[in-house]
Design a protein around this motif. Structure first.
Motif, PDB file in Angstrom:
ATOM      1  N   ILE A 181      67.578 -33.395 -44.274  1.00 40.94           N
ATOM      2  CA  ILE A 181      66.663 -32.814 -43.677  1.00 40.94           C
ATOM      3  C   ILE A 181      67.283 -31.265 -44.017  1.00 40.94           C
ATOM      4  CG2 ILE A 181      65.207 -31.366 -42.158  1.00 40.94           C
ATOM      5  CD1 ILE A 181      65.039 -34.560 -40.822  1.00 40.94           C
ATOM      6  N   ILE A 182      66.514 -30.812 -44.911  1.00 35.86           N
ATOM      7  CA  ILE A 182      67.084 -29.097 -44.895  1.00 35.86           C
ATOM      8  C   ILE A 182      66.068 -28.019 -44.936  1.00 35.86           C
ATOM      9  CG2 ILE A 182      67.880 -27.540 -46.666  1.00 35.86           C
ATOM     10  CD1 ILE A 182      69.508 -30.030 -48.635  1.00 35.86           C
TER      11      ILE A 182
ATOM     12  N   VAL B 256      66.804 -36.222 -50.200  1.00 41.59           N
ATOM     13  CA  VAL B 256      66.589 -35.258 -49.960  1.00 41.59           C
ATOM     14  C   VAL B 256      65.850 -34.841 -49.174  1.00 41.59           C
ATOM     15  CG1 VAL B 256      67.348 -33.033 -50.364  1.00 41.59           C
ATOM     16  CG2 VAL B 256      68.574 -34.210 -51.243  1.00 41.59           C
ATOM     17  N   VAL B 257      65.264 -34.583 -48.244  1.00 43.53           N
ATOM     18  CA  VAL B 257      64.296 -34.146 -47.580  1.00 43.53           C
ATOM     19  C   VAL B 257      63.851 -32.985 -47.462  1.00 43.53           C
ATOM     20  CG1 VAL B 257      62.109 -34.632 -45.619  1.00 43.53           C
ATOM     21  CG2 VAL B 257      63.693 -36.425 -46.406  1.00 43.53           C
TER      22      VAL B 257
ATOM     23  N   HIS C  29      62.213 -29.676 -55.483  1.00 45.22           N
ATOM     24  CA  HIS C  29      62.012 -31.378 -56.296  1.00 45.22           C
ATOM     25  C   HIS C  29      61.470 -31.442 -57.456  1.00 45.22           C
ATOM     26  CE1 HIS C  29      59.786 -35.081 -55.141  1.00 45.22           C
ATOM     27  NE2 HIS C  29      59.432 -34.690 -55.886  1.00 45.22           N
ATOM     28  N   GLU C  30      60.954 -30.638 -58.073  1.00 42.31           N
ATOM     29  CA  GLU C  30      61.537 -31.013 -59.346  1.00 42.31           C
ATOM     30  C   GLU C  30      62.899 -30.625 -60.122  1.00 42.31           C
ATOM     31  OE1 GLU C  30      56.258 -29.836 -60.131  1.00 42.31           O
ATOM     32  OE2 GLU C  30      58.485 -28.492 -61.301  1.00 42.31           O
TER      33      GLU C  30
ATOM     34  N   LYS D 192      66.862 -38.138 -56.156  1.00 40.91           N
ATOM     35  CA  LYS D 192      65.700 -38.343 -54.561  1.00 40.91           C
ATOM     36  C   LYS D 192      65.538 -37.742 -53.678  1.00 40.91           C
ATOM     37  CE  LYS D 192      66.826 -43.444 -54.148  1.00 40.91           C
ATOM     38  NZ  LYS D 192      68.142 -43.710 -54.530  1.00 40.91           N
ATOM     39  N   SER D 193      64.545 -37.394 -53.905  1.00 44.15           N
ATOM     40  CA  SER D 193      63.948 -36.452 -52.656  1.00 44.15           C
ATOM     41  C   SER D 193      62.728 -36.727 -52.685  1.00 44.15           C
ATOM     42  CB  SER D 193      63.889 -34.876 -53.445  1.00 44.15           C
ATOM     43  OG  SER D 193      63.697 -34.838 -54.029  1.00 44.15           O
ATOM     44  N   ILE D 194      62.206 -35.705 -51.506  1.00 48.64           N
ATOM     45  CA  ILE D 194      60.525 -36.025 -51.225  1.00 48.64           C
ATOM     46  C   ILE D 194      60.486 -34.217 -50.127  1.00 48.64           C
ATOM     47  CG2 ILE D 194      60.083 -37.993 -50.424  1.00 48.64           C
ATOM     48  CD1 ILE D 194      60.363 -37.535 -47.243  1.00 48.64           C
TER      49      ILE D 194
END
Ligand code: NAD
Length: 252
Positions: free
Chosen positions: A10-11, A33-34, A47-48, A56-58
């Motif tokens: 998480i960042i 990566v959150v 994110h893009e 991988k990210s949300i």
């Protein structure tokens, strides 16, 4: 450096500056990566960028000064990826006005402490609850050189960053036996929106400050990200409760 496939980080404050650089670096190292920030336009762009490199990210809107929002963030990371390996408490602000202590405003004090100090406490508390259940974890707090040395006309920022260093050391003492490491990074002046806004406020500072840095330049956000990758990795496993200073030699 070996890639850390499948771990989750998480960042906070991931939409800009150091947080953005760390988000890209952790995605390149194959972490889930959150991303979180209050600036959704920026965080969606990050994110893009991560999607464009097949990372991988949300993302989630999270104001770190709101306990329930930080709780939602940690819950979202766990419900999506199953665990929380690394928590990076990065979101931070400066005061609106740089002024000597007697002239600093109550508003600046309340805002800076709420984000930089209480926000880090919330992030640590909630990550530690999950990491204690898991039996492992790694927390990286982004403090500042201003958390180790005096800095004039910046009392709220100074107080908040000294607090981050203190919280890092105190919690590291408590959680070493639980297999959880907690360290802080203390950057000196590093290119970011935060630094640019300070130079906008006091343009004469830009050249003057640079001359005081032995490297004669400001840091790059990617240089801070490199340290965070190392702290999160198996190359720093005997280290906890410490501060890493990255400042081009300024503190010397
Ligand atoms: N840039 C430097 O020279 C420098 C030096 C020392 C320490 N730091 C620290 O590094 C961290 C990152 O700063 P930066 O320089 O990248 O600044 P930045 O302004 O570029 O990025 C900070 C991010 O935090 C976000 N944010 C602000 N308030 C928030 C809140 N309440 N909840 C969630 N997110 C919020 C902003 O939207 C922004 O995206 C901060 O903790 C800062 O104090 C920066």
């Amino acid at each position: 450096m070996k890639k850390m496939n499948g771990k989750t980080v998480i960042i906070t404050g991931a939409g800009s500056g150091l947080g953005k650089a760390m988000a890209i670096a952790f995605a390149q190292n194959e972490y889930n990566v959150v991303l979180s920030d209050i600036n959704m336009d920026n965080v969606i762009k990050v994110h893009e960028e991560i999607q464009a490199i097949n990372g991988k990210s949300i993302y989630l809107r999270t104001d770190v000064s709101k306990f329930e929002e930080v709780k939602d963030l940690v819950d979202k990371a766990i419900s999506t990826y199953g665990a929380l390996d690394v928590m990076i408490n990065n979101a931070g602000i400066g005061p609106k006005n740089l002024a000597p202590t007697a002239k600093s405003t109550l508003e600046d004090w309340d805002n800076v402490i709420a984000v930089n100090q209480t926000g880090v406490f919330y992030g640590m508390k909630l990550a530690l609850l999950q990491m204690t259940i898991q039996g492992y974890g790694n927390i990286i707090n982004i403090a500042s050189l201003a958390g180790l040395k005096a800095s004039g006309n910046n009392i709220s920022y100074s107080a908040s960053k000294f607090a981050v260093v203190g919280m890092t050391k105190s919690a590291a003492l408590e959680y070493g036996k639980k297999n959880i490491r907690i360290n802080a990074i203390c950057p000196g002046y590093t290119h970011s929106a935060l630094l640019d806004s300070m130079f906008k406020f006091k343009p004469e500072l830009e050249e003057g400050l640079k001359k005081m840095i032995p490297f004669q330049r400001y840091g790059e956000a990617s240089e801070i990200a490199d340290a965070a990758i190392w702290l999160a990795s198996e190359h720093s496993t005997f280290m906890t409760g410490q501060t890493i200073v990255l400042d081009g030699g300024l503190s010397l």
